[in-house]
Design a protein around this motif. Sequence first.
Motif, PDB file in Angstrom:
ATOM      1  N   LEU A  42       6.314   5.452  -8.642  1.00 25.95           N
ATOM      2  CA  LEU A  42       7.508   5.697  -7.846  1.00 25.95           C
ATOM      3  C   LEU A  42       7.828   7.188  -7.759  1.00 25.95           C
ATOM      4  O   LEU A  42       8.276   7.675  -6.717  1.00 25.95           O
ATOM      5  N   GLU A  43       7.587   7.916  -8.846  1.00 27.82           N
ATOM      6  CA  GLU A  43       7.852   9.353  -8.834  1.00 27.82           C
ATOM      7  C   GLU A  43       6.931  10.076  -7.861  1.00 27.82           C
ATOM      8  O   GLU A  43       7.361  10.958  -7.115  1.00 27.82           O
ATOM      9  N   ARG A  44       5.650   9.704  -7.827  1.00 32.15           N
ATOM     10  CA  ARG A  44       4.707  10.321  -6.884  1.00 32.15           C
ATOM     11  C   ARG A  44       5.103   9.989  -5.451  1.00 32.15           C
ATOM     12  O   ARG A  44       5.063  10.837  -4.566  1.00 32.15           O
ATOM     13  N   TRP A  45       5.468   8.739  -5.236  1.00 28.73           N
ATOM     14  CA  TRP A  45       5.864   8.294  -3.904  1.00 28.73           C
ATOM     15  C   TRP A  45       7.107   9.051  -3.427  1.00 28.73           C
ATOM     16  O   TRP A  45       7.161   9.538  -2.299  1.00 28.73           O
ATOM     17  N   GLU A  52      -0.765  -5.738 -16.355  1.00 32.08           N
ATOM     18  CA  GLU A  52      -1.663  -4.816 -15.681  1.00 32.08           C
ATOM     19  C   GLU A  52      -1.088  -4.502 -14.302  1.00 32.08           C
ATOM     20  O   GLU A  52      -0.452  -5.330 -13.682  1.00 32.08           O
ATOM     21  N   HIS A  53      -1.334  -3.297 -13.843  1.00 35.16           N
ATOM     22  CA  HIS A  53      -0.855  -2.954 -12.510  1.00 35.16           C
ATOM     23  C   HIS A  53      -1.796  -1.969 -11.867  1.00 35.16           C
ATOM     24  O   HIS A  53      -2.424  -1.152 -12.508  1.00 35.16           O
ATOM     25  N   SER A  54      -1.882  -2.083 -10.550  1.00 42.89           N
ATOM     26  CA  SER A  54      -2.753  -1.193  -9.790  1.00 42.89           C
ATOM     27  C   SER A  54      -1.935  -0.035  -9.248  1.00 42.89           C
ATOM     28  O   SER A  54      -0.721   0.017  -9.401  1.00 42.89           O
ATOM     29  N   GLU A  55      -2.599   0.889  -8.572  1.00 46.75           N
ATOM     30  CA  GLU A  55      -1.924   2.104  -8.120  1.00 46.75           C
ATOM     31  C   GLU A  55      -0.825   1.822  -7.104  1.00 46.75           C
ATOM     32  O   GLU A  55       0.146   2.542  -7.008  1.00 46.75           O
ATOM     33  N   CYS A 112       3.591   3.226   9.713  1.00 43.02           N
ATOM     34  CA  CYS A 112       4.938   3.667   9.389  1.00 43.02           C
ATOM     35  C   CYS A 112       4.921   4.732   8.309  1.00 43.02           C
ATOM     36  O   CYS A 112       5.751   5.624   8.297  1.00 43.02           O
ATOM     37  N   ARG A 113       3.941   4.640   7.372  1.00 43.02           N
ATOM     38  CA  ARG A 113       3.849   5.640   6.331  1.00 43.02           C
ATOM     39  C   ARG A 113       3.545   7.004   6.934  1.00 43.02           C
ATOM     40  O   ARG A 113       4.104   8.013   6.555  1.00 43.02           O
ATOM     41  N   GLU A 114       2.644   7.020   7.922  1.00 41.93           N
ATOM     42  CA  GLU A 114       2.275   8.287   8.556  1.00 41.93           C
ATOM     43  C   GLU A 114       3.436   8.877   9.336  1.00 41.93           C
ATOM     44  O   GLU A 114       3.619  10.083   9.417  1.00 41.93           O
ATOM     45  N   ASP A 115       4.257   8.009   9.924  1.00 44.98           N
ATOM     46  CA  ASP A 115       5.397   8.492  10.698  1.00 44.98           C
ATOM     47  C   ASP A 115       6.592   8.860   9.824  1.00 44.98           C
ATOM     48  O   ASP A 115       7.573   9.427  10.297  1.00 44.98           O
ATOM     49  N   GLY A 116       6.518   8.502   8.537  1.00 44.25           N
ATOM     50  CA  GLY A 116       7.621   8.804   7.634  1.00 44.25           C
ATOM     51  C   GLY A 116       8.810   7.881   7.812  1.00 44.25           C
ATOM     52  O   GLY A 116       9.906   8.168   7.343  1.00 44.25           O
ATOM     53  N   SER A 153       5.881   0.392   2.365  1.00 44.38           N
ATOM     54  CA  SER A 153       5.199   1.635   2.723  1.00 44.38           C
ATOM     55  C   SER A 153       3.739   1.613   2.286  1.00 44.38           C
ATOM     56  O   SER A 153       2.889   2.244   2.904  1.00 44.38           O
ATOM     57  N   ARG A 154       3.438   0.869   1.217  1.00 44.63           N
ATOM     58  CA  ARG A 154       2.048   0.777   0.748  1.00 44.63           C
ATOM     59  C   ARG A 154       1.191  -0.060   1.685  1.00 44.63           C
ATOM     60  O   ARG A 154      -0.019   0.106   1.745  1.00 44.63           O
TER      61      ARG A 154
END
Length: 242
Positions: free
Chosen positions: A21-24, A2-5, A226-230, A220-221
């Motif tokens: 990974l593709e969406r990310w 099982e895995h979460s988003e 850091c995610r917002e800053d890219g 990044s999750r």
Amino acid sequence: MEHSENGIGVGTLQVIADFQLERWLHTLTHEDRGTDSQDLNWQQLTQFAAYHAINAWYTLPPAARTHQVLKSEFEKKWTNKVQKFGSDTFYGEVRHRVLDQLYHILTKKSRIEWPLLLFESMDVWVDELDLGLSMIVQAMESSEESIVIHKFVMEDSAASLALFAHMSVVFCNKAFGGKPVQLQVVNLMSGKQHRIETNQFTMEQSLDYLRLVKDVYLESRSCTCCREDGLHGNKFDVAIYQ
């Protein structure tokens, strides 16, 4: 498995799926970087209709596989979210173009008659990464000599092809042993086809690639600032193109 988003599995297991990974990767390389990954874009909405049509096509006997049937199945899942496409014109263009490409792909001389696997979700555990990989095998042919995996995409950038290739090398090695694997990627918008012979990659190269992906993706999750800053996206881009 099982895995979460966000790719974190149940208990102490970490499991990452190909679609996550593709969406990310898409958010790192497109202008919608700051949008919610759960908010499907026009490409994902189009893929949903296309995949339903492909799956329905292969459940029918060859004599029943007609353009009208394909169109009917495609229309069943075609989105009415015109605003996602930016304009009525582009909405209609995508609808027409993808249906035409689908019919050409599914009826050409080198077509698959009966896939061995069709949109099958499979999981493997990779000890070297301490990670589970979950992959949807869209269509697979197999012979005594090799395995051919077909993937239908809306986007075929160098980064997305590299991700698919390296993930397939590791996944197929664990799932099917050392059998040679060939990847056939078709862009549903342009009809462009990519044939990738995975013997050009070593297992160690692909493991190293996925180690990087795992580290940057999971970091990044968990790090909003850091995610917002890219920052994580920049780190990943620099690493994979070195």
